[in-house]
Design an enzyme around this catalytic site. Sequence first.
Site, PDB file in Angstrom:
ATOM      1  N   TYR A 153       0.831  -1.214   0.000  1.00 37.54           N
ATOM      2  CA  TYR A 153       0.000   0.000   0.000  1.00 37.54           C
ATOM      3  C   TYR A 153       0.860   1.256   0.000  1.00 37.54           C
ATOM      4  O   TYR A 153       0.425   2.314  -0.418  1.00 37.54           O
ATOM      5  CB  TYR A 153      -0.960  -0.021   1.200  1.00 37.54           C
ATOM      6  CG  TYR A 153      -2.135   0.909   1.044  1.00 37.54           C
ATOM      7  CD1 TYR A 153      -2.974   0.828  -0.067  1.00 37.54           C
ATOM      8  CD2 TYR A 153      -2.412   1.882   1.999  1.00 37.54           C
ATOM      9  CE1 TYR A 153      -4.049   1.677  -0.227  1.00 37.54           C
ATOM     10  CE2 TYR A 153      -3.493   2.741   1.856  1.00 37.54           C
ATOM     11  CZ  TYR A 153      -4.305   2.630   0.748  1.00 37.54           C
ATOM     12  OH  TYR A 153      -5.377   3.490   0.597  1.00 37.54           O
ATOM     13  N   LYS A 160      -3.576   8.245   3.766  1.00 42.88           N
ATOM     14  CA  LYS A 160      -4.876   7.914   4.347  1.00 42.88           C
ATOM     15  C   LYS A 160      -4.890   8.173   5.853  1.00 42.88           C
ATOM     16  O   LYS A 160      -5.926   8.530   6.427  1.00 42.88           O
ATOM     17  CB  LYS A 160      -5.241   6.455   4.060  1.00 42.88           C
ATOM     18  CG  LYS A 160      -5.558   6.172   2.602  1.00 42.88           C
ATOM     19  CD  LYS A 160      -6.791   6.925   2.121  1.00 42.88           C
ATOM     20  CE  LYS A 160      -7.207   6.450   0.730  1.00 42.88           C
ATOM     21  NZ  LYS A 160      -8.384   7.176   0.206  1.00 42.88           N
TER      22      LYS A 160
END
Length: 252
Positions: A153, A160
Amino acid sequence: MLKGKKGLVIGIGNDQSIAWACARAMHEAGATIGGTWLNEKARPHVEPLLRALDAEIQRPLDVRDDAQLQALFDEVAQRWGRLDFLLHSIAFAPRDDLHGRVTDSSRDGFLLAMDISCHSFIRMARCAEPLMSAGGSLMTMSYLGGAEVIPNYGLMGPVKAALESAVRYLAAELGPRGIRVNAVSPGPIPTRAASGIAQFDTLVQDSIQRSPLGRALTIDDVAPLCVFLSGDGARAITGSTLYVDGGYHTLN
């Protein structure tokens, strides 16, 4: 549930995107919808979807263009005079930065990812605030990688995390005006945006195997929560990150 409400859905890319499932469900719940497409390349994939919802506002929006963002909210003010809910479902990181180590991420790549994926939500909240004089709901899309390390990720994890923190601060600042701010965190769902993540199929299979519900997730699993958060039933829910991942986050 949403009869009489008016809302914007930002981030519809095609008929496989989470934002599309949410917009469709919101429309079916009685809301009047406005939506955007990123650019002329994306327009043929998005405009027919918005027409199918009888969307009253349809226009391009690249969130890096302040003029386009202001024009969108000017149209909301002129056409509707208010805004009841807004869903922000956009994220981006340059491919090299996304696929590399966070340690090696470029300054420009990090700033671009943060601007599009996080600060654009803050800018939208600022534009929406005067249109939500009677209260409203702001929602954005996150992922578990913002709370813990998820393989591959990469750069989007810190981005995020910043987005979820922004949700909490916006909720605190806008709460006195009756404006609720929440993040929705779906599990891995095969979408065009997710295809940019290396070995994404592995994340999907791990989610199926390890989550309590033990099944693949779809865009239609996310939509009902966003409908609920848009409505009056969620009037006391704000500053939260709500997971739609079959319970996967509970096992990590």
